[in-house]
Structures are given as C-alpha cells and as structure tokens.
Design a protein around this motif. Structure first.
Motif, PDB file in Angstrom:
ATOM      1  N   UNK A   1       1.821  -5.373  -9.611  1.00  0.00           N
ATOM      2  CA  UNK A   1       3.176  -5.785  -9.271  1.00  0.00           C
ATOM      3  C   UNK A   1       3.917  -4.708  -8.482  1.00  0.00           C
ATOM      4  N   UNK A   2       4.873  -5.168  -7.712  1.00  0.00           N
ATOM      5  CA  UNK A   2       5.780  -4.271  -7.000  1.00  0.00           C
ATOM      6  C   UNK A   2       7.127  -4.964  -6.859  1.00  0.00           C
ATOM      7  N   UNK A   3       8.178  -4.149  -6.802  1.00  0.00           N
ATOM      8  CA  UNK A   3       9.527  -4.667  -6.570  1.00  0.00           C
ATOM      9  C   UNK A   3       9.960  -4.256  -5.169  1.00  0.00           C
TER      10      UNK A   3
ATOM     11  N   UNK B   1       4.768  10.681  -6.203  1.00  0.00           N
ATOM     12  CA  UNK B   1       5.967  10.758  -7.047  1.00  0.00           C
ATOM     13  C   UNK B   1       7.242  10.749  -6.202  1.00  0.00           C
ATOM     14  N   UNK B   2       7.280   9.831  -5.261  1.00  0.00           N
ATOM     15  CA  UNK B   2       8.498   9.615  -4.485  1.00  0.00           C
ATOM     16  C   UNK B   2       8.607   8.135  -4.151  1.00  0.00           C
ATOM     17  N   UNK B   3       9.767   7.717  -3.675  1.00  0.00           N
ATOM     18  CA  UNK B   3      10.008   6.313  -3.376  1.00  0.00           C
ATOM     19  C   UNK B   3       9.716   6.028  -1.911  1.00  0.00           C
ATOM     20  N   UNK B   4       9.162   4.837  -1.636  1.00  0.00           N
ATOM     21  CA  UNK B   4       8.877   4.439  -0.263  1.00  0.00           C
ATOM     22  C   UNK B   4      10.044   3.609   0.284  1.00  0.00           C
TER      23      UNK B   4
ATOM     24  N   UNK C   1      12.962  -1.057   0.629  1.00  0.00           N
ATOM     25  CA  UNK C   1      12.447  -0.148  -0.400  1.00  0.00           C
ATOM     26  C   UNK C   1      11.454  -0.924  -1.247  1.00  0.00           C
ATOM     27  N   UNK C   2      10.255  -0.378  -1.440  1.00  0.00           N
ATOM     28  CA  UNK C   2       9.224  -1.016  -2.255  1.00  0.00           C
ATOM     29  C   UNK C   2       8.774  -0.029  -3.322  1.00  0.00           C
TER      30      UNK C   2
ATOM     31  N   UNK D   1       0.829  -1.206   0.000  1.00  0.00           N
ATOM     32  CA  UNK D   1       0.000   0.000   0.000  1.00  0.00           C
ATOM     33  C   UNK D   1       0.865   1.259   0.000  1.00  0.00           C
ATOM     34  N   UNK D   2       1.922   1.243   0.823  1.00  0.00           N
ATOM     35  CA  UNK D   2       2.784   2.421   0.893  1.00  0.00           C
ATOM     36  C   UNK D   2       3.499   2.669  -0.426  1.00  0.00           C
ATOM     37  N   UNK D   3       3.811   1.605  -1.141  1.00  0.00           N
ATOM     38  CA  UNK D   3       4.442   1.792  -2.450  1.00  0.00           C
ATOM     39  C   UNK D   3       3.490   2.518  -3.403  1.00  0.00           C
ATOM     40  N   UNK D   4       2.177   2.244  -3.285  1.00  0.00           N
ATOM     41  CA  UNK D   4       1.188   2.927  -4.127  1.00  0.00           C
ATOM     42  C   UNK D   4       1.001   4.381  -3.680  1.00  0.00           C
TER      43      UNK D   4
END
Length: 433
Positions: A204-206, A141-144, A194-195, A132-135
């Motif tokens: 999908x997420x990395x 427009x920043x990285x989690x 980091x997600x 969820x935080x990655x979304x």
C-alpha cells in the motif's frame, strides 16, 4: 581451383558459426517470450559479445538477468542499451529498478525522477514510478515529493463559445447570436504530489496531490479562471494489478467570484495483460454545487465510467484508446440543459522521437443527448463534438522542457445556437522539481 577450395574451407566455419548464433538467438527469444528467464539468460549471455550493438538483445539480456537475480549483469546490459538508444524510456525505468535492487538508492531516485520529468509518459506509468519512488525514499528515511510547474501563453479564438451561425430562429422570429471573443491569456499550472509507502513490496501507499491553475486574459478579464483541487488516494499494487481509491474536492472561481465547487469519489483498477498491453477502468461519482444563487438550478450529480486500453508500441512510444460514458442528473429546478447522457471515444499517440524532442497526437469524438424537451426550440437537444490536437516538447535541461500545443474543437448541435468551433495555440515551459 585451389584458391576457390581454400576460400570455401575458410568461409564454411564462419557460415556455420553465424548459423549457430542465429539459432541460439532464436531459442533465447522463444524462452524470453515464454518467460523462461533462466534459459533466456543463459543463452543471451553466450551471445551478447557477438552482438554488442544489438539493442534488443542487450535489453532482453538485462530483463532476463533482472528476473533471475543477476542485478549487476542486468545493470551492465541496460547501460549498453542506453548508450545505443538514449531515447529508450523503458530501459531507463528498468535501469532505475535495477539500481534499487542493488541498493544504489540515490542513483535509483535520480533515474526515476529523470523519467518522471518527461510530460509525454502515460499516467499509469507515472503512477508506477511514484510507487517505486515512495519505496526508495522510505529506505532513505525521507518523504518523496515532486512539483511540476507549467507556464505558457495561450491564444483562444472563441473564449465564450460563440455560435458559428450569426442568428438562430425560435418560432418565426430570428435572433442574433453573441459575437465570438478571442484573446491571449497567461496560464500557470502547478501540481505537487507526495507519495508515502505504508507497506512492503507490492503493498500500500498513500498519495496526496494538490493542483492550482490560474488563467488571466489580457482583455477579457470576465473569463479569468482560478482552479484549486486536492485529491488524496490510497494505492495498492499486487503483481499485475494496481488499484486506487481517490477522493477529491475542487473549486473554480470566475472573474474572482466563486463559481463552482465539487466533491468526488473515484475507484480505479489497472491490469497488465502483457509487458506492452494494459487495461484500466474507473468509476467516478461527483456532486456539483454552483456558488451563485442565480445558478443554483445547475446543481447536479455526475456519474462517469471509463475503460482504457494502452499499447506500448516501442520503448519510446505508446497508443491509448478510452471509451467513456457520462450521465448528469439535476438535483432540483426545471432547467432543460442539465440532465444529459454523453459518450466519448478518444485516442492518444505519443512518441519520444529523440533524446530532446517528443510529440503527442490527440483526437476525440463525443455525443451528448439531453433528456428534457425544450418547448423554446420544440426539440430535445443533441450535440456532436469533435476535437483534435497535437503537441511537441523539447528538453532544454534535465528537468526543463519547452512545449508547443494546438487544439481544434467543434460542436454541431440540432439547436444551432449551441454549435460552435474554436482553436487554441499555446507555447510555454514545463519545469519539474
């Protein structure tokens, strides 16, 4: 007589109203359990003013409102629950999700991070929060990225796994066993995660995770340990399923000398049977390479398969049981202490008792059987291990906790030189960033 008549006439409408409220409540709960959220939302909406202090009704109203797209009403309901029950972790998660649907992204991120800072949450819940935080951060427009650092003092009663017996016998000869060594160590554990979301909702997420562990003893520096690991993985979430393919490499040094390097692959799948019951299964293949030449015949291939069942007992507690099978096969050499099969059963119970204090209980039983016959002991080796542990954490600040942990471990072997018992006690702090 007239007074009795008037009392009855006054109380009768009140009784009928109370009966009607309870009947409507029962109908609303039936609709909620059947996932008919439109009906449950309409019925709960009629009732909540009469039951403002009912935590379950307000939470179910919030969930029904969320599922039917009434996000502002859902948020109001979750906020009432938080005032009534601030330890309700499930409510905090749902409130964070509702913030996201209302495009209140900063509030959503803060709420998710608040839950993520709690070390008592299960790993699968942590993984869902990361997704969820990655979304959330993608929209911003920043990285989690988040970092967790734990530092504690540890007492270990048996660092070297010294045998319980003072001697062991080979043939007709008796030999003395090594003495137990105990010491105090400073431990530091750091995890950075980091997600990055690479798909749409339920896509999908990395995930990238790096771990550093340092253990330094006061007197027994020969047992000082350093551990480094890097684990990238691909995550996929679709409705009730969450899948992960992880690959990783790690290295261990002992007394500042290279000791062991491993590489592994680990696919994992989780399935949500209900809102409170989840299953997970994983398979792990790992290669073990010992770095010192004299230990090269310990090199092995490690295979592991595990099934876990988790039950959310309440909004602040859960129980989980895992069954695991392990096999190790040596790559070369003639050592008899490499090839083995192991079976483990472990259980965890965790509870966030109050907004400040949480606790966890852990127990495990395991059986290990070695394949190769030992001419020295005239038998193949069999070990039975038991572990039990408990921990308590206390929140000092929003992202800072104090944690006390103790653990007892015992192994009984048919080759008594390998039988040992030990206990550890640690006290430290856990900080999230």
């Amino acid at each position: 007589m007239k007074k009795v008549f008037f009392v009855i006439m006054f109380m009768l409408p009140v009784y009928i109203l109370a009966l009607d409220v309870e009947q409507t409540y029962s109908q609303a709960m039936d609709a909620y359990r059947a996932k008919d959220f439109q009906t449950s939302y309409e019925l709960f909406s009629k009732l909540y003013l009469t039951k403002l202090s009912d935590t379950n009704l307000n939470f179910n109203l919030g969930m029904s409102a969320y599922e039917t797209g009434h996000y502002e009403n859902a948020l109001a309901a979750f906020e009432r629950v938080e005032m009534l029950d601030p330890t309700n972790l499930r409510n905090k998660l749902e409130k964070a999700r509702t913030y996201f649907m209302l495009k209140m992204y900063e509030d959503s991120e803060l709420s998710f991070r608040e839950v993520l800072a709690n070390p008592m949450i299960p790993e699968n819940v942590r993984k869902n929060i990361e997704l969820y935080l990655s979304k959330v951060t993608k929209v911003q427009e920043k990285s989690f990225t988040y970092l967790t650092v734990a530092m504690d003092m540890l007492y270990d009663s048996n660092i070297n796994y010294g045998p319980m017996d003072d001697s062991y016998t080979i043939g007709n000869t008796k030999y003395a066993t090594s003495d137990k060594k105990s010491d105090i160590a400073l431990q530091v554990l750091a995890n950075i995660v980091n997600v990055c979301d690479i798909g749409e909702a339920n896509g999908f997420a990395i995930k990238n995770r790096a771990t550093v562990y340092l253990n330094s003893y006061q007197k027994e520096s020969a047992y000082d340990t350093k551990y480094f690991a890097y684990v990238p993985s691909l995550l996929y979430k679709y409705t009730k399923y969450t899948a992960e393919m992880a690959a990783g490499a790690d290295t261990i040094t002992l007394a500042n000398k290279d000791y062991l390097q491993t590489f592994f692959l680990m696919p994992r799948v989780e399935y949500e049977h209900t809102n409170t019951l989840r299953s997970s299964v994983y398979f792990k293949y790992q290669t073990k390479k010992f770095q010192q030449l004299v230990q090269s015949d310990l090199d092995a291939n490690h295979y592991e398969v595990s099934y876990g069942l988790q039950n959310i007992l309440s909004p602040r507690s859960y129980a989980q049981v895992n069954v695991t099978g392990i096999q190790e096969k040596k790559e070369h050499g003639i050592r008899v202490d490499v090839n083995y099969n192991e079976y483990k059963l472990d259980a965890i119970y965790a509870n966030q008792f109050t907004p400040t204090y949480g606790g966890e209980l852990y127990a495990q039983i395991r059986e290990r059987k070695y394949d190769d016959y030992s001419a020295l002991f005239n038998a193949t080796r069999e070990d039975i291990g038991k572990s039990i542990g408990a921990s308590v954490s206390a929140k000092v600040m929003e992202t800072l906790r104090v944690k006390f942990k103790t653990n007892y471990d015992r192994v009984d072997s048919n080759q008594n030189v390998f039988s040992y018992e030990k206990y550890t006690v640690s006290l430290g702090v856990v900080q999230s960033f």
